[in-house]
Design a protein around this motif. Structure first.
Motif, short mmCIF file in Angstrom:
data_model
loop_
_atom_site.label_atom_id
_atom_site.label_comp_id
_atom_site.label_asym_id
_atom_site.label_seq_id
_atom_site.Cartn_x
_atom_site.Cartn_y
_atom_site.Cartn_z
N UNK A 175 0.85 -1.19 0.00
CA UNK A 175 0.00 0.00 0.00
C UNK A 175 0.88 1.23 0.00
N UNK A 176 0.52 2.18 -0.82
CA UNK A 176 1.24 3.45 -0.90
C UNK A 176 0.40 4.50 -0.19
N UNK A 177 1.02 5.20 0.74
CA UNK A 177 0.33 6.30 1.40
C UNK A 177 1.14 7.57 1.15
N UNK A 178 0.45 8.68 1.03
CA UNK A 178 1.12 9.94 0.71
C UNK A 178 0.66 11.05 1.65
N UNK A 179 1.19 11.06 2.89
CA UNK A 179 0.82 12.14 3.80
C UNK A 179 1.26 13.49 3.24
N UNK A 180 0.41 14.49 3.37
CA UNK A 180 0.70 15.81 2.84
C UNK A 180 2.05 16.32 3.37
N UNK B 268 -2.05 7.70 11.63
CA UNK B 268 -1.75 8.86 12.46
C UNK B 268 -0.37 9.35 12.00
N UNK B 269 -0.23 10.66 11.77
CA UNK B 269 1.05 11.22 11.32
C UNK B 269 1.45 12.32 12.29
N UNK B 270 2.70 12.26 12.75
CA UNK B 270 3.22 13.29 13.64
C UNK B 270 3.61 14.52 12.82
N UNK C 275 4.72 7.75 11.10
CA UNK C 275 3.40 7.30 10.68
C UNK C 275 3.05 6.04 11.49
N UNK C 276 1.84 6.02 12.03
CA UNK C 276 1.37 4.89 12.83
C UNK C 276 0.02 4.42 12.29
N UNK D 221 -8.22 7.92 5.54
CA UNK D 221 -8.24 8.94 6.58
C UNK D 221 -6.84 9.09 7.16
N UNK D 222 -6.39 10.33 7.29
CA UNK D 222 -5.12 10.61 7.94
C UNK D 222 -5.39 11.53 9.13
N UNK D 223 -5.02 11.05 10.31
CA UNK D 223 -5.13 11.87 11.52
C UNK D 223 -3.77 12.53 11.73
N UNK D 224 -3.76 13.80 12.07
CA UNK D 224 -2.52 14.54 12.30
C UNK D 224 -2.44 14.95 13.75
#
Length: 135
Positions: free
Chosen positions: A66-71, A88-90, A96-97, A124-127
């Motif tokens: 899986x490819x994820x691309x956090x902003x 979850x992204x710090x 990334x968790x 969904x990405x939680x920051x």
């Protein structure tokens, strides 16, 4: 089922580099391409950065990674596929968790107006700030 069987079932050639990439992604923690490249190079020796990019693209397209691309962050890869989990992204260190589906059944969230789409997945990405950065 072994990685070589997964590659064959996906219609991909089994190569030492692809096997090493799959192991690296599975053993890693949301690694970016450079980290995958360095670890694969340590495992199999001669492999080009372009080959890693191409293989990650093929593995992602086949649904094996899986490819994820956090902003604001490079693309990351993980082996956890098919369960519609979120992340979850710090904001400080970029860690990334994984976080399980918010409701428990895909697509997890229903849009207020689906505009005629049949929704089958939510990304969904939680920051926030991770425990290490809070100290």
């Amino acid at each position: 089922m072994g990685d070589d069987d997964l590659l064959r079932q996906a219609g991909l050639r089994v190569t030492a580099a692809r096997l090493a990439i799959m192991r690296t992604v599975r053993d890693g923690d949301h690694l970016d391409v450079d980290a995958v490249y360095r670890r694969v190079h340590d495992r199999v020796g001669q492999v080009s950065l372009q080959a890693v990019y191409d293989s990650l693209h093929a593995l992602h397209k086949a649904g094996l990674v899986r490819k994820i691309e956090p902003m604001g962050s490079p693309a990351r890869y993980e082996a956890r596929v098919g369960d519609n989990h979120h992340h979850l992204v710090c904001r400080r260190c970029g860690t990334v968790t994984d976080v399980d589906c918010v409701v428990g059944v895909a697509p997890c969230l229903e849009p207020a107006d689906a505009a005629g789409y049949v929704v089958d997945e939510a990304d969904v990405t939680f920051w926030g700030v991770c425990p290490s950065c809070q100290r």
